[in-house]
Design an enzyme around this catalytic site. Structure first.
Site, PDB file in Angstrom:
ATOM      1  N   PHE A 228       0.812  -1.228   0.000  1.00  0.00           N
ATOM      2  CA  PHE A 228       0.000   0.000   0.000  1.00  0.00           C
ATOM      3  C   PHE A 228       0.845   1.278   0.000  1.00  0.00           C
ATOM      4  O   PHE A 228       0.383   2.341   0.412  1.00  0.00           O
ATOM      5  CB  PHE A 228      -0.949   0.036   1.213  1.00  0.00           C
ATOM      6  CG  PHE A 228      -1.564  -1.275   1.563  1.00  0.00           C
ATOM      7  CD1 PHE A 228      -2.435  -1.903   0.687  1.00  0.00           C
ATOM      8  CD2 PHE A 228      -1.283  -1.906   2.760  1.00  0.00           C
ATOM      9  CE1 PHE A 228      -3.006  -3.116   0.995  1.00  0.00           C
ATOM     10  CE2 PHE A 228      -1.847  -3.125   3.078  1.00  0.00           C
ATOM     11  CZ  PHE A 228      -2.711  -3.735   2.191  1.00  0.00           C
ATOM     12  N   THR A 455      -2.060  -7.647  -5.311  1.00  0.00           N
ATOM     13  CA  THR A 455      -2.882  -6.947  -6.303  1.00  0.00           C
ATOM     14  C   THR A 455      -3.383  -7.845  -7.422  1.00  0.00           C
ATOM     15  O   THR A 455      -4.305  -7.475  -8.139  1.00  0.00           O
ATOM     16  CB  THR A 455      -2.069  -5.804  -6.923  1.00  0.00           C
ATOM     17  OG1 THR A 455      -0.855  -6.335  -7.465  1.00  0.00           O
ATOM     18  CG2 THR A 455      -1.717  -4.754  -5.885  1.00  0.00           C
ATOM     19  N   ASN A 612      -8.852  -8.860 -15.312  1.00  0.00           N
ATOM     20  CA  ASN A 612      -9.255 -10.009 -14.499  1.00  0.00           C
ATOM     21  C   ASN A 612     -10.363  -9.562 -13.559  1.00  0.00           C
ATOM     22  O   ASN A 612     -10.123  -8.851 -12.587  1.00  0.00           O
ATOM     23  CB  ASN A 612      -8.048 -10.537 -13.706  1.00  0.00           C
ATOM     24  CG  ASN A 612      -8.390 -11.790 -12.906  1.00  0.00           C
ATOM     25  OD1 ASN A 612      -9.523 -12.252 -12.893  1.00  0.00           O
ATOM     26  ND2 ASN A 612      -7.391 -12.346 -12.243  1.00  0.00           N
ATOM     27  N   LYS A 681      -6.711   1.223 -17.057  1.00  0.00           N
ATOM     28  CA  LYS A 681      -6.324   2.397 -16.281  1.00  0.00           C
ATOM     29  C   LYS A 681      -6.262   2.002 -14.811  1.00  0.00           C
ATOM     30  O   LYS A 681      -6.773   0.967 -14.415  1.00  0.00           O
ATOM     31  CB  LYS A 681      -7.319   3.548 -16.481  1.00  0.00           C
ATOM     32  CG  LYS A 681      -7.371   4.076 -17.905  1.00  0.00           C
ATOM     33  CD  LYS A 681      -8.144   5.377 -18.020  1.00  0.00           C
ATOM     34  CE  LYS A 681      -9.621   5.216 -17.743  1.00  0.00           C
ATOM     35  NZ  LYS A 681     -10.382   6.469 -18.002  1.00  0.00           N
ATOM     36  N   GLY A 682      -5.638   2.832 -13.990  1.00  0.00           N
ATOM     37  CA  GLY A 682      -5.398   2.511 -12.589  1.00  0.00           C
ATOM     38  C   GLY A 682      -6.651   2.102 -11.852  1.00  0.00           C
ATOM     39  O   GLY A 682      -7.703   2.739 -11.964  1.00  0.00           O
ATOM     40  N   GLU A 685      -6.137   1.911  -6.366  1.00  0.00           N
ATOM     41  CA  GLU A 685      -6.275   2.944  -5.346  1.00  0.00           C
ATOM     42  C   GLU A 685      -7.580   3.727  -5.420  1.00  0.00           C
ATOM     43  O   GLU A 685      -8.036   4.279  -4.414  1.00  0.00           O
ATOM     44  CB  GLU A 685      -5.083   3.899  -5.445  1.00  0.00           C
ATOM     45  CG  GLU A 685      -3.806   3.226  -4.977  1.00  0.00           C
ATOM     46  CD  GLU A 685      -2.551   3.978  -5.353  1.00  0.00           C
ATOM     47  OE1 GLU A 685      -2.018   4.690  -4.493  1.00  0.00           O
ATOM     48  OE2 GLU A 685      -2.101   3.847  -6.505  1.00  0.00           O
TER      49      GLU A 685
END
Length: 720
Positions: A228, A455, A612, A681-682, A685
């Site tokens: 993290f 992750t 996924n 894309k991210g 978080e």
């Protein structure tokens, strides 16, 4: 859906984390921590400790290990313990005891007597605000419409103004795996087993601190028990174990105790944020001012960019002013923590938006949609893709938002309210290199240094690799967490899939080209033919075809390998990039006890292509639960001495299953190939962002009490 490839190993206990490695002749190290918050070490009496059973060595700033300040190619200078006698915070590593067993090292560490010359310590964030400093590396920002001379003028011209102050608490990462390391030297080569977010960065920092060539250091972290942001840099146990193992000529294991994790590592900064929003009567934003203060360590090494991480980009406004200041304290250092800047910043901004909606008598979702940006204010680079309105539309329908009353509702002894918030997190990627090896047994190996701190990156590599090579996923063996593999970049900033995945696609092209060259070479099985590749096979124009394993066997090769690299490029000059989401929360507040319970939550996210589904949902849910934790549970408190008052998992509250009865996630699926060839894309978080505000907004909807700090406690609601 594809199950996590590492799942069976983890649930059966077969996955070996850093501290799980054991070697013949291994010794054990235990850290000695400071018991003052600020001052200088005058004396250290190690006589009793050195004479204790099993002790092999005691190291202090007076009897130093051979270490120096480390340099990281990504982070710059990294602090290394025992380099001087200065104490900057309570719980700082100041000594290291090594013995034959852990218990012997621990007991001997208790015998080390330290004399200090104490200095005045600043441990209160609130008290330190009076002497706040400009934040290094963060410039104040002002965007003003033509003819407007100041943000105050723009606010004065607004029909409705909301101006309030918001506060967020100090947090610790509290990863399940405490920071630890096992260090082994063999013929001048160091191997370190230690949880970290980038094995190659860890190897570089260790080589720098130890004064050896990078080729002499191998860092391994195939399994990481949570990170993290808290394991982005090399930990104190890793530096000390490596140096002690070199001196003693035997393997050394060092692990922080749970209590030590709360001081001997870095955490999230406390913040104070003052926000002023000016709007027209129809809700259109005219001005946004966001002034932020964050705690930081005495060395001023990290800034929590709350204003710049949110208000700089989230909403369209012709007038914008941002400032960021720091408050240096004698408390443990601060660093990146899941959604740094955006998580605490969104609590303030999204709470203020909710207050503006109340002042305008407008639906909170409508207010957000009315001010949706097509590009960050003051910039011409439009978002590469943005489907935030669809996130709100889907979420509102699924959550039953139309049934929400502006004053909440009652259910027996419970007051029930709904809250909503926007979530945004920048879509980033780092340079990454991947090696793909095609093997004669019809399998492929994909290798990159990287890290998978839970992750799901290992599985993503297999999925993207299988797609890129057009073979079944069960024929792919992904490998991570070894600094001798090609540099895969940092597993942080929600970058790993876009970074490593893009490199996989490039490497696949390269290795297929190498395969075709082998097949068409004069000695190859398809010599001189025009060739193509499809479904794991090499095809000749005359109809002949061979699997890649058959090609390799025909030319007497066990394998063929190629590397591929990918990095951000000219797309950064054409678009702005972000992930988007809408957070929905419902809370129940007891009329008489004021206990607040989350009853349900929903996150709807626009994160590009979902590689996924299983891992993506898990990441989003985990982030959302973290947001609930910030809203209702989590705060690291410091006594006046600088000692953590709740530095353990008994006093430092975290949510458990009963605290999150119903949570769900939905994705809108629009691949963003303008950002990267994978189209993702991210995601890791953004799940945290906005949740704390959505909870606070729901509490207000239920009770009419606006709480402007987190975590929200029973005492905050007794004022009703």
């Amino acid at each position: 859906m594809t199950s996590r490839l590492d799942g069976p190993l983890k649930v059966t206990g077969q996955a070996k984390y850093g501290a799980d490695h054991n070697f013949p002749g291994m010794a054990y190290g235990y850290l000695v921590l400071s018991t003052i918050a600020h001052g200088e070490i005058e004396t250290v009496d190690v006589t009793a400790a050195k004479g204790a059973p099993g002790v092999l060595g005691v190291y202090t700033p007076f009897d130093r290990l051979e270490l120096s300040t480390a340099q990281s190619p990504l982070f710059g200078e990294t602090w290394v313990p025992l380099q001087d006698r200065e104490v900057a915070y309570y719980g700082q590593p100041i000594g290291f005891v090594v013995a034959e067993t852990f218990e012997q090292a621990r007991d001997a560490a208790m015998l080390v007597e330290v004399g200090y010359r104490a200095r005045p310590a600043v441990t209160s964030f609130e008290d330190g605000l009076a002497t706040a400093e400009e934040a290094p590396g963060t410039e104040d920002l002002a965007v003003l419409a033509e003819g407007v001379e100041s943000i105050e003028e723009a606010l004065a011209a607004s029909s409705v103004v909301v101006e309030q102050t918001y506060r967020t608490a100090t947090q610790n990462h509290a990863a399940m795996e405490p920071h630890s390391a096992v260090a082994v030297w063999d013929s001048g080569v160091l191997t370190v087993y230690s949880g970290n977010q980038a094995s190659d960065l860890q190897a570089t920092e260790l080589a720098s601190a130890l004064g050896v060539d990078i080729a002499s250091v191998r860092a391994l972290n195939p399994f990481v028990g949570g990170a993290f942001g808290g394991k982005g840099r090399t930990s104190a146990p890793a530096f000390l174990a490596a140096a002690a193992a070199r001196v003693l000529g035997r393997p050394v294991k060092a692990a922080l105790t749970r209590e030590q994790v709360f001081t001997a590592t870095a955490g999230r900064a406390a913040t104070v944020q003052k926000i002023a929003l000016g709007a027209a009567e129809d809700g259109t934003l005219i001005a946004v001012r966001h002034d932020s203060w964050c705690a930081t360590a005495a060395d001023r090494s990290f800034v929590e960019p709350t204003s710049h991480g949110t208000s700089r980009e989230w909403y369209a406004t012709p007038n914008l002013a941002l400032s960021q200041k720091i408050v240096p304290l004698n408390v443990p250092p601060t660093t990146f923590m899941r959604a740094p800047g955006e998580a605490p910043g969104s609590f303030a901004l999204e709470s203020a938006l909710d207050e503006l909606a109340v002042a305008l008598g407008m639906d909170p979702i409508e207010l957000r949609r009315r001010n949706s940006s097509i590009a960050p204010p003051g910039k011409d680079l439009q978002w590469s893709s943005k489907h935030l309105d669809e996130c709100f539309q889907i979420g509102a329908q699924r959550f039953g938002w139309s049934q929400r009353s502006p004053r909440g509702r009652e259910d027996g002894d419970w007051l029930v309210g709904m809250g909503v918030a926007t979530a945004m997190f920048p879509a980033l990627r780092f340079p990454a290199t991947v090696e793909i090896t095609l093997r004669e047994d019809e399998t492929a190996v994909i290798s990159t240094s990287g890290a998978d701190p839970g992750t799901g990156l290992l599985t993503v590599l297999a999925l993207v690799g299988a797609e890129s090579l057009a073979v079944p996923v069960d024929r792919i063996t992904p490998r991570l967490g070894d600094s001798t593999f090609p540099s895969g970049g940092l597993s942080g900033g929600s970058t790993a899939t876009a970074s490593a995945g893009s490199a996989v696609m490039v490497a696949a092209v390269e290795v297929i080209d190498a395969l075709l060259a082998l097949a068409s070479a004069p000695e190859g099985p398809l010599a001189g033919a025009e060739l193509s590749y499809e479904d794991g096979r090499v095809l000749a124009e005359d109809g002949r075809s061979l699997s890649f394993g058959e090609v390799l066997r025909a030319v007497g090769r066990e394998s063929v390998s190629a590397t591929g690299s990918s990095a951000p490029g000219e797309e950064l000059t054409k678009h702005s990039f972000s992930s988007f989401g809408a957070q929905f929360c419902e809370v129940r507040v007891h009329k008489w006890t004021c206990e607040t319970r989350l009853s349900r939550m929903l996150g709807v996210f626009d994160c590009g292509r979902i590689i996924n589904e299983t891992a993506a949902r898990s990441q989003a849910l985990g982030g959302m639960i973290w947001g609930v934790s910030a809203a209702l549970h989590e705060a690291l408190e410091f006594e006046g001495s600088g000692r953590p008052a709740n530095g353990d998992l008994a006093g430092y509250l975290l949510p458990v299953n009963a605290d999150v009865p119903e949570a769900d996630v939905e994705f809108v699926r629009y691949p963003d190939t303008l950002h990267n060839p994978v189209g993702s894309k991210g995601l890791g978080e953004i799940g945290t962002v906005g949740v704390a505000a959505a909870v606070a907004n729901a509490v207000y909807n239920a009770t009419g009490v606006r709480v402007r700090h987190i975590p929200i406690t029973i005492e905050d609601l007794l004022v009703r």
